[in-house]
Write a protein that holds these residues in place. Structure first.
Motif, PDB file in Angstrom:
ATOM      1  N   VAL A  52     -27.309   8.053 -79.232  1.00 47.19           N
ATOM      2  CA  VAL A  52     -27.286   8.806 -77.980  1.00 47.19           C
ATOM      3  C   VAL A  52     -26.045   9.670 -77.942  1.00 47.19           C
ATOM      4  N   VAL A  53     -26.094  10.681 -77.089  1.00 50.40           N
ATOM      5  CA  VAL A  53     -24.950  11.565 -76.891  1.00 50.40           C
ATOM      6  C   VAL A  53     -23.983  10.891 -75.937  1.00 50.40           C
ATOM      7  N   GLY A  54     -22.710  10.792 -76.355  1.00 51.64           N
ATOM      8  CA  GLY A  54     -21.694  10.192 -75.509  1.00 51.64           C
ATOM      9  C   GLY A  54     -21.038  11.225 -74.617  1.00 51.64           C
ATOM     10  N   ASN A  55     -19.731  11.387 -74.791  1.00 56.18           N
ATOM     11  CA  ASN A  55     -18.974  12.326 -73.963  1.00 56.18           C
ATOM     12  C   ASN A  55     -19.133  13.751 -74.483  1.00 56.18           C
ATOM     13  N   LEU A  56     -19.222  14.699 -73.559  1.00 62.69           N
ATOM     14  CA  LEU A  56     -19.202  16.122 -73.885  1.00 62.69           C
ATOM     15  C   LEU A  56     -17.810  16.662 -73.587  1.00 62.69           C
ATOM     16  N   PHE A  57     -17.212  17.339 -74.579  1.00 61.39           N
ATOM     17  CA  PHE A  57     -15.851  17.842 -74.425  1.00 61.39           C
ATOM     18  C   PHE A  57     -15.799  19.313 -74.039  1.00 61.39           C
ATOM     19  N   VAL A  58     -16.918  20.021 -74.076  1.00 58.29           N
ATOM     20  CA  VAL A  58     -16.973  21.434 -73.707  1.00 58.29           C
ATOM     21  C   VAL A  58     -18.191  21.657 -72.828  1.00 58.29           C
ATOM     22  N   THR A  59     -18.198  22.801 -72.183  1.00 60.49           N
ATOM     23  CA  THR A  59     -19.355  23.205 -71.391  1.00 60.49           C
ATOM     24  C   THR A  59     -20.119  24.301 -72.124  1.00 60.49           C
ATOM     25  N   GLY A  60     -21.355  24.516 -71.691  1.00 62.66           N
ATOM     26  CA  GLY A  60     -22.188  25.518 -72.339  1.00 62.66           C
ATOM     27  C   GLY A  60     -21.637  26.933 -72.194  1.00 62.66           C
ATOM     28  N   ARG A  61     -21.831  27.744 -73.247  1.00 64.50           N
ATOM     29  CA  ARG A  61     -21.406  29.143 -73.293  1.00 64.50           C
ATOM     30  C   ARG A  61     -19.899  29.302 -73.136  1.00 64.50           C
ATOM     31  N   SER A  62     -19.153  28.340 -73.642  1.00 67.27           N
ATOM     32  CA  SER A  62     -17.692  28.439 -73.630  1.00 67.27           C
ATOM     33  C   SER A  62     -17.203  28.836 -75.020  1.00 67.27           C
ATOM     34  N   LEU A  63     -16.031  29.447 -75.060  1.00 71.07           N
ATOM     35  CA  LEU A  63     -15.442  29.887 -76.322  1.00 71.07           C
ATOM     36  C   LEU A  63     -14.742  28.714 -76.985  1.00 71.07           C
ATOM     37  N   VAL A  64     -15.087  28.465 -78.235  1.00 77.17           N
ATOM     38  CA  VAL A  64     -14.505  27.338 -78.963  1.00 77.17           C
ATOM     39  C   VAL A  64     -13.794  27.866 -80.205  1.00 77.17           C
ATOM     40  N   THR A  65     -12.860  27.063 -80.691  1.00 73.52           N
ATOM     41  CA  THR A  65     -12.107  27.389 -81.895  1.00 73.52           C
ATOM     42  C   THR A  65     -12.575  26.513 -83.042  1.00 73.52           C
ATOM     43  N   PRO A  66     -12.250  26.873 -84.265  1.00 77.63           N
ATOM     44  CA  PRO A  66     -12.659  26.024 -85.393  1.00 77.63           C
ATOM     45  C   PRO A  66     -12.117  24.612 -85.258  1.00 77.63           C
ATOM     46  N   ASN A  67     -12.954  23.631 -85.602  1.00 79.33           N
ATOM     47  CA  ASN A  67     -12.607  22.202 -85.599  1.00 79.33           C
ATOM     48  C   ASN A  67     -12.309  21.668 -84.201  1.00 79.33           C
ATOM     49  N   GLN A  68     -12.793  22.329 -83.168  1.00 76.92           N
ATOM     50  CA  GLN A  68     -12.624  21.812 -81.810  1.00 76.92           C
ATOM     51  C   GLN A  68     -13.721  20.793 -81.512  1.00 76.92           C
ATOM     52  N   PRO A  69     -13.368  19.601 -80.966  1.00 78.82           N
ATOM     53  CA  PRO A  69     -14.396  18.597 -80.661  1.00 78.82           C
ATOM     54  C   PRO A  69     -15.384  19.115 -79.623  1.00 78.82           C
ATOM     55  N   LEU A  70     -16.656  18.865 -79.887  1.00 80.45           N
ATOM     56  CA  LEU A  70     -17.714  19.283 -78.967  1.00 80.45           C
ATOM     57  C   LEU A  70     -18.280  18.111 -78.183  1.00 80.45           C
ATOM     58  N   MET A  71     -18.545  17.006 -78.875  1.00 79.55           N
ATOM     59  CA  MET A  71     -19.147  15.840 -78.232  1.00 79.55           C
ATOM     60  C   MET A  71     -18.985  14.617 -79.128  1.00 79.55           C
ATOM     61  N   THR A  72     -19.327  13.467 -78.573  1.00 79.14           N
ATOM     62  CA  THR A  72     -19.318  12.210 -79.324  1.00 79.14           C
ATOM     63  C   THR A  72     -20.742  11.677 -79.402  1.00 79.14           C
ATOM     64  N   LEU A  73     -21.133  11.240 -80.593  1.00 76.32           N
ATOM     65  CA  LEU A  73     -22.438  10.620 -80.795  1.00 76.32           C
ATOM     66  C   LEU A  73     -22.242   9.131 -81.021  1.00 76.32           C
ATOM     67  N   VAL A  74     -23.026   8.328 -80.366  1.00 78.83           N
ATOM     68  CA  VAL A  74     -22.902   6.868 -80.447  1.00 78.83           C
ATOM     69  C   VAL A  74     -24.091   6.309 -81.211  1.00 78.83           C
ATOM     70  N   ASP A  75     -23.788   5.645 -82.324  1.00 85.07           N
ATOM     71  CA  ASP A  75     -24.824   5.011 -83.139  1.00 85.07           C
ATOM     72  C   ASP A  75     -25.145   3.649 -82.541  1.00 85.07           C
TER      73      ASP A  75
ATOM     74  N   GLU B 174     -16.854  26.987 -86.472  1.00 87.96           N
ATOM     75  CA  GLU B 174     -16.222  28.303 -86.468  1.00 87.96           C
ATOM     76  C   GLU B 174     -15.871  28.689 -85.037  1.00 87.96           C
ATOM     77  N   GLU B 175     -15.166  29.769 -84.917  1.00 88.37           N
ATOM     78  CA  GLU B 175     -14.853  30.317 -83.599  1.00 88.37           C
ATOM     79  C   GLU B 175     -16.051  31.098 -83.064  1.00 88.37           C
ATOM     80  N   GLY B 176     -16.345  30.890 -81.785  1.00 89.65           N
ATOM     81  CA  GLY B 176     -17.459  31.607 -81.190  1.00 89.65           C
ATOM     82  C   GLY B 176     -17.883  30.990 -79.873  1.00 89.65           C
ATOM     83  N   LEU B 177     -19.025  31.423 -79.371  1.00 90.80           N
ATOM     84  CA  LEU B 177     -19.587  30.900 -78.128  1.00 90.80           C
ATOM     85  C   LEU B 177     -20.553  29.774 -78.457  1.00 90.80           C
ATOM     86  N   VAL B 178     -20.363  28.623 -77.804  1.00 88.07           N
ATOM     87  CA  VAL B 178     -21.183  27.450 -78.111  1.00 88.07           C
ATOM     88  C   VAL B 178     -22.299  27.306 -77.092  1.00 88.07           C
ATOM     89  N   THR B 179     -23.464  26.931 -77.586  1.00 86.97           N
ATOM     90  CA  THR B 179     -24.614  26.613 -76.744  1.00 86.97           C
ATOM     91  C   THR B 179     -24.983  25.159 -76.994  1.00 86.97           C
TER      92      THR B 179
END
Length: 418
Positions: free
Chosen positions: A246-269, A86-91
């Motif tokens: 493990v956590v791969g790339n992070l596409f956003v920073t903490g406490r930033s405003l995000v929109t619905p379906n915006q990529p946050l990070m990549t997880l590597v199996d 959803e849209e909001g502030l991401v932590t």
């Protein structure tokens, strides 16, 4: 008479001049020998090269595996991205490189608007549930009143039937008049009619009340679905890991405003790896799913299967995926470099020779060695592999040919190897 002693003098040659004379004589002899050899071989060799400067291979008969050489890297077979629900502030609850387990919370999105909407819909659900309860109470009250009317109609019918029986008995003995008898019969008919109508009204009223209650129940059920959906969305505001890794790339920073379906990070199996191999565009049409692939990972060799082929060409290369059994491998890592041999086809009992730079001449000529003379002959090549090439015509098993580059031969018909 002797004039002087000149007749007795002798010329003395220095030793250094003698040595010089010997060296000059040897050089002349060597030059004459080379010239003689050149004269003797001038009829058969148009050019002379050092034997050590060329590579010679023997033609033999055997099996040939046609393959493609390629390079690539180890990638995770499963590397899903995490999206904002959803849209909001991401932590962000994790950092790049952190290990995560399946179901672990990796991020949380704060959406006051969604929380407020959920509270409003819950309040509406409570109001509709109260309305449903009131409808049920009204239905019970209306049913009670209708049953009362039906019971009273039945009582009147019973009284009318009793009066009718009394009137029938009295008319036989002329106790009552005909008018009183007919009046008793009319009262009985009226009582029966009232009972009949009361029964129909009760049945119709019950159906109506049941319909109203069911309609109110459906409204509550619909509102419950709305509340459930909002609760699901609110629950998804806490983003969890779908794989263990493990956590791969992070596409956003903490406490930033995000929109619905915006990529946050990549997880590597890290439990499942594949090899991503880049193949030259010229071999794209020969690739097929299920082909065997020999992978060289560090000092380890493992066999795999071609599992995916990209439908597009990027920078004159086609990207493929190779699935392999990694249980026998140790210390395998993400993005580790690998070399691969894609096995296209096996040919049995063919004439072949070691592969070399002579194929740059087109693969239709070769220099066949006979003694010290290499003669230019036409050949016909077939399938090639990383190490060998098929010779379809021009030479026989046991023949020796030069497999190094022919660029310095200048298309001479024969070459002297000295």
């Amino acid at each position: 008479m002797i004039k002087d002693t000149s007749a007795q003098d002798a010329v003395i040659v220095p030793k250094r001049n003698k040595l010089k004379l010997v060296l000059v004589s040897a050089a002349v002899l060597i030059t004459l020998a080379i010239s003689a050899e050149a004269i003797l071989t001038s009829d058969t060799a148009a050019k002379s090269v050092e034997r050590a400067s060329v590579q010679i291979a023997t033609v033999e008969r055997g099996d040939l595996t046609r393959d493609i050489a390629a390079t690539g890297r180890i990638v995770a077979a499963n590397a899903p991205q995490v999206y904002s629900p959803e849209e909001g502030l991401v932590t962000l609850l994790v950092r790049a490189g952190d290990k995560v387990s399946k179901g672990q919370a990796v991020a949380r999105v704060e959406s006051p608007q969604l929380q407020n909407q959920l509270q409003q819909e819950r309040s509406e659900l409570a109001r509709l549930e109260g309305e449903l309860s009131r409808k049920r109470l009204d239905a019970r009250r209306q049913t009670l009143l209708l049953n009362k009317q039906l019971d009273l109609a039945n009582v009147e019918l019973t009284a009318a039937e009793r009066e009718s029986r009394r009137a029938k008995a009295s008319i036989k003995t002329n106790i009552i008049s005909q008018i009183d008898f007919e009046k008793a019969e009319d009262e009985l008919a009226r009582a029966k009619l009232n009972v009949n109508h009361a029964e129909q009204e009760v049945a119709l009223a019950k159906d109506t009340l049941a319909f109203e209650v069911q309609s109110a129940h459906n409204t509550v059920a619909r509102q419950q679905l709305v509340v459930d959906e909002l609760e699901r969305k609110v629950g998804n505001l806490t983003v969890t890991a779908s794989v263990e890794g493990v956590v791969g790339n992070l596409f956003v920073t903490g406490r930033s405003l995000v929109t619905p379906n915006q990529p946050l990070m990549t997880l590597v199996d890290l439990t499942a790896y594949e090899a991503e191999i880049n193949v030259a565009e010229s071999f794209a049409n020969e690739l097929g799913l299920g082909m065997d692939v020999e992978l060289q990972i560090g000092r380890q060799t493992v066999m795999g299967t071609l599992s995916a082929i990209s439908p597009e060409v990027t920078e004159r290369e086609v990207t493929t995926r190779v699935r392999f059994d990694q249980n026998s491998l140790s210390q395998i890592r993400q993005n580790q470099q690998v070399t691969a041999r894609i096995l296209l086809e096996n040919r049995s009992d063919i004439v072949k020779v070691r592969r070399g730079s002579f194929l740059q001449a087109g693969g239709y000529v070769a220099y066949k060695l006979e003694g010290q003379i290499a003669s230019r002959i036409p050949i016909e090549t077939g399938a090639t592999s990383m190490r060998e090439v098929e010779i379809m015509a021009g030479v026989q098993p046991g023949d020796q040919i030069i497999i190094s580059s022919y660029q310095s031969f200048e298309q001479a018909e024969s070459i002297l190897l000295r």
